[in-house]
Write a protein that holds these residues in place. Sequence first.
Motif, PDB file in Angstrom:
ATOM      1  N   ALA A 281       0.751  -1.174   0.045  1.00  0.00           N
ATOM      2  CA  ALA A 281      -0.123   0.014  -0.109  1.00  0.00           C
ATOM      3  C   ALA A 281       0.829   1.197   0.034  1.00  0.00           C
ATOM      4  O   ALA A 281       0.351   2.297  -0.692  1.00  0.00           O
ATOM      5  CB  ALA A 281      -0.822  -0.042   1.276  1.00  0.00           C
ATOM      6  N   ALA A 282       1.952   1.342   0.622  1.00  0.00           N
ATOM      7  CA  ALA A 282       2.769   2.343   0.657  1.00  0.00           C
ATOM      8  C   ALA A 282       3.462   2.598  -0.606  1.00  0.00           C
ATOM      9  O   ALA A 282       3.618   3.679  -0.847  1.00  0.00           O
ATOM     10  CB  ALA A 282       3.863   2.123   1.969  1.00  0.00           C
ATOM     11  N   ILE A 283       3.916   1.553  -1.247  1.00  0.00           N
ATOM     12  CA  ILE A 283       4.564   1.606  -2.513  1.00  0.00           C
ATOM     13  C   ILE A 283       3.725   2.520  -3.440  1.00  0.00           C
ATOM     14  O   ILE A 283       3.858   3.212  -4.270  1.00  0.00           O
ATOM     15  CB  ILE A 283       4.849   0.340  -3.138  1.00  0.00           C
ATOM     16  CG1 ILE A 283       6.258  -0.028  -2.302  1.00  0.00           C
ATOM     17  CG2 ILE A 283       5.510   0.451  -4.408  1.00  0.00           C
ATOM     18  CD1 ILE A 283       6.677  -1.613  -2.486  1.00  0.00           C
ATOM     19  N   VAL A 284       2.409   1.927  -3.423  1.00  0.00           N
ATOM     20  CA  VAL A 284       1.474   2.434  -4.440  1.00  0.00           C
ATOM     21  C   VAL A 284       1.293   3.943  -4.048  1.00  0.00           C
ATOM     22  O   VAL A 284       0.957   4.648  -5.039  1.00  0.00           O
ATOM     23  CB  VAL A 284       0.050   1.788  -4.215  1.00  0.00           C
ATOM     24  CG1 VAL A 284      -1.190   2.433  -4.998  1.00  0.00           C
ATOM     25  CG2 VAL A 284       0.096  -0.070  -4.711  1.00  0.00           C
ATOM     26  N   ALA A 285       0.997   4.250  -2.907  1.00  0.00           N
ATOM     27  CA  ALA A 285       0.812   5.675  -2.484  1.00  0.00           C
ATOM     28  C   ALA A 285       2.114   6.451  -3.064  1.00  0.00           C
ATOM     29  O   ALA A 285       1.892   7.770  -3.428  1.00  0.00           O
ATOM     30  CB  ALA A 285       0.511   5.692  -0.933  1.00  0.00           C
ATOM     31  N   GLU A 286       3.445   6.086  -2.644  1.00  0.00           N
ATOM     32  CA  GLU A 286       4.696   6.781  -3.060  1.00  0.00           C
ATOM     33  C   GLU A 286       4.695   6.805  -4.351  1.00  0.00           C
ATOM     34  O   GLU A 286       5.707   7.623  -4.621  1.00  0.00           O
ATOM     35  CB  GLU A 286       5.518   6.506  -2.128  1.00  0.00           C
ATOM     36  CG  GLU A 286       5.522   6.691  -0.624  1.00  0.00           C
ATOM     37  CD  GLU A 286       5.113   8.075  -0.102  1.00  0.00           C
ATOM     38  OE1 GLU A 286       5.687   8.892  -0.869  1.00  0.00           O
ATOM     39  OE2 GLU A 286       4.581   8.159   0.823  1.00  0.00           O
ATOM     40  N   SER A 287       4.266   5.798  -5.158  1.00  0.00           N
ATOM     41  CA  SER A 287       4.618   5.941  -6.786  1.00  0.00           C
ATOM     42  C   SER A 287       4.092   7.253  -7.226  1.00  0.00           C
ATOM     43  O   SER A 287       4.722   7.576  -8.243  1.00  0.00           O
ATOM     44  CB  SER A 287       3.944   4.824  -7.311  1.00  0.00           C
ATOM     45  OG  SER A 287       4.463   3.644  -6.785  1.00  0.00           O
ATOM     46  N   LYS A 288       3.390   7.871  -6.796  1.00  0.00           N
ATOM     47  CA  LYS A 288       2.945   8.997  -7.331  1.00  0.00           C
ATOM     48  C   LYS A 288       3.188  10.210  -7.102  1.00  0.00           C
ATOM     49  O   LYS A 288       3.218  11.261  -7.213  1.00  0.00           O
ATOM     50  CB  LYS A 288       1.284   9.202  -6.756  1.00  0.00           C
ATOM     51  CG  LYS A 288       0.332   8.211  -7.444  1.00  0.00           C
ATOM     52  CD  LYS A 288      -1.025   8.149  -6.565  1.00  0.00           C
ATOM     53  CE  LYS A 288      -1.731   6.962  -6.883  1.00  0.00           C
ATOM     54  NZ  LYS A 288      -3.370   7.038  -6.252  1.00  0.00           N
ATOM     55  N   ASP A 318       2.691  -6.329  -9.467  1.00  0.00           N
ATOM     56  CA  ASP A 318       2.305  -5.195 -10.402  1.00  0.00           C
ATOM     57  C   ASP A 318       2.377  -3.716  -9.674  1.00  0.00           C
ATOM     58  O   ASP A 318       1.062  -3.183  -9.521  1.00  0.00           O
ATOM     59  CB  ASP A 318       0.954  -5.705 -11.105  1.00  0.00           C
ATOM     60  CG  ASP A 318       1.129  -7.021 -11.813  1.00  0.00           C
ATOM     61  OD1 ASP A 318       2.240  -6.914 -12.146  1.00  0.00           O
ATOM     62  OD2 ASP A 318       0.410  -7.835 -11.861  1.00  0.00           O
ATOM     63  N   ILE A 319       3.276  -3.291  -9.079  1.00  0.00           N
ATOM     64  CA  ILE A 319       3.090  -1.945  -8.223  1.00  0.00           C
ATOM     65  C   ILE A 319       4.367  -1.116  -8.588  1.00  0.00           C
ATOM     66  O   ILE A 319       5.381  -1.740  -8.972  1.00  0.00           O
ATOM     67  CB  ILE A 319       2.955  -2.006  -6.856  1.00  0.00           C
ATOM     68  CG1 ILE A 319       4.196  -3.087  -6.215  1.00  0.00           C
ATOM     69  CG2 ILE A 319       1.452  -2.820  -6.446  1.00  0.00           C
ATOM     70  CD1 ILE A 319       3.905  -2.997  -4.660  1.00  0.00           C
ATOM     71  N   GLY A 320       4.195   0.048  -8.464  1.00  0.00           N
ATOM     72  CA  GLY A 320       5.442   0.841  -8.564  1.00  0.00           C
ATOM     73  C   GLY A 320       5.532   1.878  -9.787  1.00  0.00           C
ATOM     74  O   GLY A 320       4.605   1.484 -10.656  1.00  0.00           O
ATOM     75  N   ASN A 321       6.445   2.506  -9.867  1.00  0.00           N
ATOM     76  CA  ASN A 321       6.703   3.360 -11.272  1.00  0.00           C
ATOM     77  C   ASN A 321       8.075   3.395 -11.605  1.00  0.00           C
ATOM     78  O   ASN A 321       8.854   4.109 -11.104  1.00  0.00           O
ATOM     79  CB  ASN A 321       6.131   4.933 -10.803  1.00  0.00           C
ATOM     80  CG  ASN A 321       6.078   5.947 -11.804  1.00  0.00           C
ATOM     81  OD1 ASN A 321       6.463   5.480 -13.059  1.00  0.00           O
ATOM     82  ND2 ASN A 321       6.033   6.856 -11.598  1.00  0.00           N
TER      83      ASN A 321
END
Length: 590
Positions: A281-288, A318-321
Amino acid sequence: MRTLSTSRKPDAPMELNAVPGVPSRSSALRRRATLLTTLTAAAALVAGTATPSVAAVTAPLGVHPDGVKPQVLAMPVPGPLEVGFTFKPAESGTLSGVRFYQNAPNSGVVSASVWSSTGALLAQAPVNPVAAVGWRTVPIDLDLDADVTYTVSVLDNDGRIPAIENFFAEAKTTNGIVTPAKAGVYKASAGFPTIGQTSSGLVDIAFTAEPDLETGTEPTEPETTAPEPAPVPEETSAPAPDPAGLIRAVGPDGTHWPENTPRIENARVVSVKPTWAAISAAIVAESKTSDDVVICVAPGTITGGNGSGSSAKGVLQDIGNAQRASRILVTPCDGIGTVKTAGDKGISFVGVRGVSIIGIDLGDTSVMLRNVESFGFGYSTVSTLLVTANGGRGVNDVDVVEVVAGTEAVAGAGYDRMEVKSADGFHIDGLTFSGLYAAPHYKERGSNAHTDTIQFVTTSGKGTMTDIVIEDSAVFASSNQGIIAGSNSGGEIRNTLVVGGKTSQQRYPVYAGGQPITAANSLHGTWSDLAMETSTVAGSVSTSYSFTEVESSESTKGDRGFSKLEPLTLDDLDEMAPVPTAERLAAIWG
């Protein structure tokens, strides 16, 4: 003695811990020394008169034994770091240089300084951080008075200095140089170092006491010949290394770090609980976001794991940027190894982009990295490691740093220790192994299994493997091969030891029921346009390897640009590639 962690605050008290009993390879890269030719001045006197005797001017002396090497090549302490020691000369004399141990081709050392007891800068000289590994002498000309306290130091902008533990545990006098207990000093920034410690950061001096002139009966006609002037100290070139290996120590040493990844002390910190769901969840949020950020995982044990096969579901998936300005660092809040995983199913990271996962203790489980991009993984131990491209954008821009793939040989194995695989036409482009240590897999006698230590393979389709780099690593061959390439193209092998056959079996003998190994297939398969630099191959090199260059490297056969390798002993292996035991890793990783 407290162990260093990469999360320490500037000027926080610390000790430079080192691994006791780590042998040093005295013949590998000899110490660079500043030498003064002995000068004898003799008076030409009238015959029959007494002759005054003049003491010879000896080579400058220091406090470290000649040829000493660090117990730990680089401590896991990020820079800048000013490190040195405090001393008093027993006699007045001349300081002709500051010595230090260059622990990497680009060490980060940029200056050498001499300070008074109150911190006044008495002398300073710039240093080019790029040089051969070994002792260096920085010329400084300064008169020192007897029984006066001085401090010498070097500034290393990268930190990660070498160390010898308990070198300054007691007060002592060495070569007329008096050092108190805890004479080792440091400061976690540039400037006068004052925090005392028992460890040595391998900084020394080149000091010559004033000669002791003993004058006899004065001659009746004192017509003396003027002595020749003493030569100016010169830094001599390091002698050529002996045939027992050109590389410096390889494997984990706390100096490697994934590309484009912030350190915890230099980034915004987001704290999470020790669960894969919280991390995801933290990776998804911080990818932005776009700033340097660290996801700091609280101490504890992370449960879960769906296996490490080519189709296993990822604990992070399937997460990150991949386009993020810097990778998101995921690491334990309280230091490497303070977050552990539970379970024996294996762990997979699938389709993770723009993230580096560093310092989570995976408990010697199997790990798979699949279809990852702009990704880092390391400072951990694994039983096996699989890197697979079979979907998405394949595998691109990946760093595997300071991973230990076993410290013991596995008996009865029917599979590879590590595998890099392309399937279904997906590519692997830009994969670097830094500070890797990989032990063998041995199969049963009569088994048809194919067991390699590192296998690169294309199982289906026409996927390519390009720009693979293996650096500062140690690979011990399994029953079949050490490294078997699968039509790799481009890339480098630098400062790496690949050992096969009887040489490897000095450390890892084949077990009683294992398949006997008669060949030494160290580099096998097909690899085109490979650059070899400062590496040692104990065993064969496949004729299907083509090289853009072979520089300062050696092999058993000694052809195709390699110099001939003389037989390596077990002591040579111990010094070139120390076994990364739990004790050693705790010391170098902090």
